[in-house]
Write a protein that holds these residues in place. Structure first.
Motif, PDB file in Angstrom:
ATOM      1  N   SER B 128      65.455  13.763 -17.225  1.00 23.30           N
ATOM      2  CA  SER B 128      65.897  14.696 -16.192  1.00 23.30           C
ATOM      3  C   SER B 128      64.876  14.924 -15.083  1.00 23.30           C
ATOM      4  O   SER B 128      65.082  15.767 -14.225  1.00 23.30           O
ATOM      5  CB  SER B 128      66.267  16.020 -16.828  1.00 23.30           C
ATOM      6  OG  SER B 128      65.189  16.494 -17.580  1.00 23.30           O
ATOM      7  N   LYS B 130      63.130  14.623 -11.687  1.00 28.08           N
ATOM      8  CA  LYS B 130      63.594  14.153 -10.390  1.00 28.08           C
ATOM      9  C   LYS B 130      62.405  13.725  -9.558  1.00 28.08           C
ATOM     10  O   LYS B 130      61.364  14.362  -9.562  1.00 28.08           O
ATOM     11  CB  LYS B 130      64.349  15.268  -9.678  1.00 28.08           C
ATOM     12  CG  LYS B 130      65.668  15.534 -10.348  1.00 28.08           C
ATOM     13  CD  LYS B 130      66.267  16.797  -9.807  1.00 28.08           C
ATOM     14  CE  LYS B 130      67.092  17.460 -10.873  1.00 28.08           C
ATOM     15  NZ  LYS B 130      66.675  18.792 -11.203  1.00 28.08           N
ATOM     16  N   LYS B 131      62.627  12.671  -8.845  1.00 28.69           N
ATOM     17  CA  LYS B 131      61.545  12.163  -8.004  1.00 28.69           C
ATOM     18  C   LYS B 131      61.342  13.087  -6.808  1.00 28.69           C
ATOM     19  O   LYS B 131      62.296  13.493  -6.168  1.00 28.69           O
ATOM     20  CB  LYS B 131      61.894  10.764  -7.518  1.00 28.69           C
ATOM     21  CG  LYS B 131      60.956   9.726  -8.107  1.00 28.69           C
ATOM     22  CD  LYS B 131      61.177   8.382  -7.471  1.00 28.69           C
ATOM     23  CE  LYS B 131      60.220   7.380  -8.065  1.00 28.69           C
ATOM     24  NZ  LYS B 131      60.634   6.032  -7.778  1.00 28.69           N
ATOM     25  N   LYS B 133      60.725  16.047  -6.542  1.00 26.43           N
ATOM     26  CA  LYS B 133      61.114  17.447  -6.629  1.00 26.43           C
ATOM     27  C   LYS B 133      60.122  18.193  -7.514  1.00 26.43           C
ATOM     28  O   LYS B 133      59.995  17.904  -8.687  1.00 26.43           O
ATOM     29  CB  LYS B 133      62.527  17.580  -7.180  1.00 26.43           C
ATOM     30  CG  LYS B 133      62.953  19.018  -7.114  1.00 26.43           C
ATOM     31  CD  LYS B 133      64.382  19.244  -7.402  1.00 26.43           C
ATOM     32  CE  LYS B 133      64.630  20.740  -7.288  1.00 26.43           C
ATOM     33  NZ  LYS B 133      65.868  21.146  -7.800  1.00 26.43           N
TER      34      LYS B 133
END
Lengths: 110, 152
Positions: B128, B130-131, B133
């Motif tokens: 889960s 996120k790049k 973020k």
């Protein structure tokens, strides 16, 4: 088939080591689950969608490993380990590996 | 326009602080309660099982959880990463996740009629993340071990 993550199996003797068996699966999450996750990132708590996804994926990796062991004619897998790697953004590889063996009932020397 | 952003930020921040704090305390209470329930199912990380001739039904059991912290704590850790030092909010999150995963593994063992878990290991995955973020702090904890039944 017996699957354990110890090196020996209680009550059994390892008669033959057949070699490494492995199973993997690469899973991507979907947008619906992301929306629920966004909310949980604000208020905290379990991301049930992701938990389910990972549980199911790990089970599949184990099943594939067991299928491979069966092909070798094994009746147990010992010393099972898990590892994960991030393949792409939003996807993960779940990998299970262990040693396929044949066993016979008997006392286990420790 | 600026006022709306500031207002939203304050709502998220205070909402995270209040609701997130309540949810965390509730989870910790539940963990305490369930750990008492499973006090008679020991979890060990020994590679070999002591007195192995007394046990039966060896099998692998697993437990896993994906858990996130609230907006307020995510922001607090972001600020912490500027000045360094111990991230207390992250500490709590990791411990909660590990305790939850352990309890689920114990529940799995009990469902299978076992009363001990040996050679426990912990792992984590990253599905889960996120790049690019930052701030959204979530952890995926996985526990597995070999469950056995001791005694008749």
């Amino acid at each position: 088939m017996l699957v354990v993550n110890t090196e020996t199996i209680p009550g059994h003797e390892i008669t033959k080591v057949l070699g490494l068996v492995q199973g993997n699966t690469i899973r991507a999450k979907h947008v619906g689950r992301d929306i629920a996750a966004e909310l949980k990132n604000l208020i905290g708590g379990e991301l049930t969608g992701y938990t389910e996804l990972l549980t199911e994926a790990r089970r599949q990796a184990v099943e594939r490993m067991m299928a491979q062991a069966e092909q070798l004619g094994a009746d147990a897998i010992v010393n099972v380990r898990f590892t994960t790697s991030a393949v792409a953004a939003g996807a993960a590889e779940l990998y299970a590996y262990g040693t396929a063996v044949t066993i016979a009932p008997g006392s286990q020397a420790l | 326009m600026f006022a709306i952003y500031v207002g939203l930020f304050i709502v998220l921040l205070s909402g995270g602080l209040v609701i997130g704090g309540l949810r965390e305390r509730k989870h910790l209470r539940e963990l305490d309660e369930r750990e008492r329930e499973y006090a008679d199912l020991p979890v060990l990380n020994l590679k070999t099982i002591p007195n192995a001739h007394e046990v039966s039904k060896p099998q692998m059991v697993m437990g896993q959880v994906v858990i996130a912290t609230d907006y307020f704590k995510s922001l607090a850790t972001m600020l912490r990463s500027l000045v360094g030092g111990e991230m207390r909010a992250a500490n709590t999150l990791m411990l909660r996740a590990r305790r939850e995963a352990t309890l689920r593994m114990q529940a799995h063992a009990r469902r299978r009629g076992c009363n001990e878990v040996h050679n426990v290991r912990y792992g984590a995955s990253t599905i889960s993340q996120k790049k690019g973020k930052r701030g959204a702090m979530q952890v995926e904890m996985f526990a597995w071990g070999t469950a056995v039944k001791r005694g008749a």
